[in-house]
Structure formats: C-alpha cells, structure tokens
Design a protein around this motif. Structure first.
Motif, PDB file in Angstrom:
ATOM      1  N   SER A 120     -14.272  26.448 -64.516  1.00 18.81           N
ATOM      2  CA  SER A 120     -14.322  26.517 -65.972  1.00 18.81           C
ATOM      3  C   SER A 120     -15.780  26.612 -66.400  1.00 18.81           C
ATOM      4  CB  SER A 120     -13.677  25.283 -66.598  1.00 18.81           C
ATOM      5  OG  SER A 120     -12.297  25.279 -66.314  1.00 18.81           O
ATOM      6  N   ALA A 121     -16.115  27.667 -67.102  1.00 18.94           N
ATOM      7  CA  ALA A 121     -17.506  27.922 -67.483  1.00 18.94           C
ATOM      8  C   ALA A 121     -18.064  26.809 -68.366  1.00 18.94           C
ATOM      9  CB  ALA A 121     -17.608  29.273 -68.181  1.00 18.94           C
ATOM     10  N   TRP A 122     -17.210  26.139 -69.129  1.00 17.37           N
ATOM     11  CA  TRP A 122     -17.682  25.135 -70.075  1.00 17.37           C
ATOM     12  C   TRP A 122     -17.950  23.783 -69.428  1.00 17.37           C
ATOM     13  CZ3 TRP A 122     -14.209  21.151 -70.349  1.00 17.37           C
ATOM     14  CH2 TRP A 122     -12.915  21.424 -69.924  1.00 17.37           C
ATOM     15  N   VAL A 123     -17.496  23.560 -68.189  1.00 16.17           N
ATOM     16  CA  VAL A 123     -17.723  22.282 -67.533  1.00 16.17           C
ATOM     17  C   VAL A 123     -19.132  22.275 -66.940  1.00 16.17           C
ATOM     18  CG1 VAL A 123     -16.998  20.729 -65.675  1.00 16.17           C
ATOM     19  CG2 VAL A 123     -15.283  21.976 -66.997  1.00 16.17           C
ATOM     20  N   GLY A 164      -4.563  20.677 -68.603  1.00 15.49           N
ATOM     21  CA  GLY A 164      -3.595  19.830 -69.264  1.00 15.49           C
ATOM     22  C   GLY A 164      -4.078  18.486 -69.734  1.00 15.49           C
ATOM     23  N   GLU A 165      -3.139  17.669 -69.924  1.00 15.10           N
ATOM     24  CA  GLU A 165      -3.311  16.350 -70.521  1.00 15.10           C
ATOM     25  C   GLU A 165      -3.361  15.272 -69.455  1.00 15.10           C
ATOM     26  OE1 GLU A 165      -3.500  15.329 -73.684  1.00 15.10           O
ATOM     27  OE2 GLU A 165      -3.362  17.291 -74.624  1.00 15.10           O
ATOM     28  N   CYS A 217     -21.561   4.775 -68.247  1.00 11.97           N
ATOM     29  CA  CYS A 217     -20.430   5.262 -67.461  1.00 11.97           C
ATOM     30  C   CYS A 217     -20.232   6.752 -67.722  1.00 11.97           C
ATOM     31  CB  CYS A 217     -19.166   4.488 -67.839  1.00 11.97           C
ATOM     32  SG  CYS A 217     -17.741   4.915 -66.818  1.00 11.97           S
ATOM     33  N   PHE A 218     -20.139   7.489 -66.645  1.00 19.07           N
ATOM     34  CA  PHE A 218     -19.894   8.925 -66.699  1.00 19.07           C
ATOM     35  C   PHE A 218     -18.453   9.184 -66.261  1.00 19.07           C
ATOM     36  CE2 PHE A 218     -24.337   8.114 -65.861  1.00 19.07           C
ATOM     37  CZ  PHE A 218     -24.958   8.849 -66.858  1.00 19.07           C
ATOM     38  N   ASP A 219     -17.799  10.121 -66.906  1.00 19.44           N
ATOM     39  CA  ASP A 219     -16.371  10.375 -66.701  1.00 19.44           C
ATOM     40  C   ASP A 219     -16.174  11.742 -66.057  1.00 19.44           C
ATOM     41  OD1 ASP A 219     -13.599  10.557 -66.895  1.00 19.44           O
ATOM     42  OD2 ASP A 219     -13.532  10.081 -69.022  1.00 19.44           O
ATOM     43  N   PHE A 220     -15.385  11.796 -65.010  1.00 19.89           N
ATOM     44  CA  PHE A 220     -15.032  13.068 -64.384  1.00 19.89           C
ATOM     45  C   PHE A 220     -13.829  13.705 -65.073  1.00 19.89           C
ATOM     46  CE2 PHE A 220     -16.955  11.091 -60.400  1.00 19.89           C
ATOM     47  CZ  PHE A 220     -18.136  11.799 -60.529  1.00 19.89           C
ATOM     48  N   ILE A 221     -13.720  13.530 -66.366  1.00 24.46           N
ATOM     49  CA  ILE A 221     -12.568  13.969 -67.147  1.00 24.46           C
ATOM     50  C   ILE A 221     -12.241  15.448 -66.949  1.00 24.46           C
ATOM     51  CG2 ILE A 221     -13.978  14.348 -69.225  1.00 24.46           C
ATOM     52  CD1 ILE A 221     -11.528  13.387 -70.865  1.00 24.46           C
ATOM     53  N   ALA A 260     -21.964   3.798 -63.731  1.00 24.48           N
ATOM     54  CA  ALA A 260     -20.524   3.643 -63.511  1.00 24.48           C
ATOM     55  C   ALA A 260     -19.892   5.030 -63.590  1.00 24.48           C
ATOM     56  CB  ALA A 260     -19.909   2.712 -64.547  1.00 24.48           C
ATOM     57  N   LEU A 261     -18.829   5.206 -62.851  1.00 22.64           N
ATOM     58  CA  LEU A 261     -18.089   6.471 -62.871  1.00 22.64           C
ATOM     59  C   LEU A 261     -16.618   6.162 -63.065  1.00 22.64           C
ATOM     60  CD1 LEU A 261     -19.713   8.234 -59.780  1.00 22.64           C
ATOM     61  CD2 LEU A 261     -20.208   8.667 -62.185  1.00 22.64           C
ATOM     62  N   MET A 262     -15.974   6.982 -63.854  1.00 23.22           N
ATOM     63  CA  MET A 262     -14.531   6.849 -64.059  1.00 23.22           C
ATOM     64  C   MET A 262     -13.911   8.232 -64.072  1.00 23.22           C
ATOM     65  SD  MET A 262     -14.352   5.903 -68.097  1.00 23.22           S
ATOM     66  CE  MET A 262     -12.586   5.972 -68.170  1.00 23.22           C
ATOM     67  N   TRP A 263     -12.603   8.260 -64.191  1.00 21.52           N
ATOM     68  CA  TRP A 263     -11.921   9.546 -64.109  1.00 21.52           C
ATOM     69  C   TRP A 263     -10.685   9.538 -64.992  1.00 21.52           C
ATOM     70  CZ3 TRP A 263      -9.428  11.476 -58.927  1.00 21.52           C
ATOM     71  CH2 TRP A 263      -9.048  12.817 -59.048  1.00 21.52           C
TER      72      TRP A 263
END
Length: 169
Positions: free
Chosen positions: A71-74, A107-108, A60-64, A94-97
């Motif tokens: 953002s350069a770090w993404v 933010g959080e 599962c990969f997360d679009f967190i 699988a994908l989640m977010w």
C-alpha cells in the motif's frame, strides 16, 4: 512479586536495562506515555511536551496498517525510524498491533465488521490459518528490525482481547 530476570533467553543489555528501570519504578512512580498517531508521527508526545515542558517517558507505535501489502500510503519504516529517535533520546518504545482482519487486507478489526472465523485457525489448510501466519510473519520482521537496532520494546499483541470488540477477542 516481579520476576528477577526477563524470560527471554539471553536478553540484550538494553532489554535488561529497561526491565531494571521498570522494576525500580514499579509501585512507586508513574511512567507517562502517549500513542503515535498511526505510527507516522509523535504529535501526541510533542503536545505533552509543549504543554508541560517534559516529554512522556514512553511512546507506543501501532502496526495498524503494516500487514496491508504494497500500500503506497503506508509508511513502513516510520515506526522503526521514530522508535530509533525515541530510544536514542532515552525514551521507552512500546509496540502494539490493531490487527486488521487477515482475510480482508483493507478491512476492519472490530468483531462486528469482520468475517474472520477464529475457530478455523487450528486448521492448517484454512485461509484463516494461512493469512494469519502471513500477517504474523510480516510483523515478526518488524520486531526483528527493532531487535537488530538494539531497541527493546514493550510489545502489546492482541491488546484488549478480553473485551470481545476485536476479532481476536
């Protein structure tokens, strides 16, 4: 009682094949899976392989962090590139977010640490509505990229919503 067919109109042959696999294994086998750490690597799946000699069936990969603009770090392409490799090696994607507060892009997502007011999302002139739709449009493009690559996914939006600990719950 499982539906015989997918609810998606005109599903891809890959999606039909995946659904058939899931139905065939329902109540008779366990499909193992791992999470991809911030969707930039498959270290957890590699660890399972190193310990057991077998790869988990699902990752599962997360679009967190994928709605944080510019953002350069993404590593924006990481979930798709890793997902392609996983799928091409007969894995289930699988994908989640973990959806960060749309009003605060850095933010959080935990309810106690956000100010997002879900009651305002039906007001089309509210910032909550505007920013929420912007984030949904962004993630929709990532989902289209998977579709265009002929990779069916198990999509977990708004996971654990009943728990109340995420702002979307």
């Amino acid at each position: 009682n499982l539906d015989a067919d997918l609810v998606t109109p005109s599903p891809s042959s890959q999606a039909v094949k995946l659904y058939g696999f899931l139905k065939a294994n329902f109540l008779s086998n366990i499909i193992s899976g791992t999470m991809a750490a911030h969707s930039t690597n498959i270290n957890e799946a590699t660890w399972v392989h190193d310990q057991t000699g077998k790869w988990p069936a699902l990752t599962c990969f997360d679009f967190i962090d994928h709605t944080t603009p510019n953002s350069a770090w993404v590593q924006y392409d990481a979930p798709l590139n890793l997902g392609k490799d996983w799928w091409n090696n007969n894995g289930i994607v699988a994908l989640m977010w973990h959806w960060r507060d749309p009003l605060d892009k850095d933010g959080e997502f935990y309810t106690s640490k956000t100010t997002f007011d879900v009651s305002k999302i039906s007001n089309t002139s509210s910032q909550e509505y505007i920013e929420m739709l912007r984030d949904i449009d962004t993630v929709a493009q990532y989902l289209r990229d998977f579709r265009d690559a002929n990779i069916p996914v198990i999509w977990r939006p708004l996971h654990e919503a009943a728990g109340g600990w995420f702002w979307w719950g």
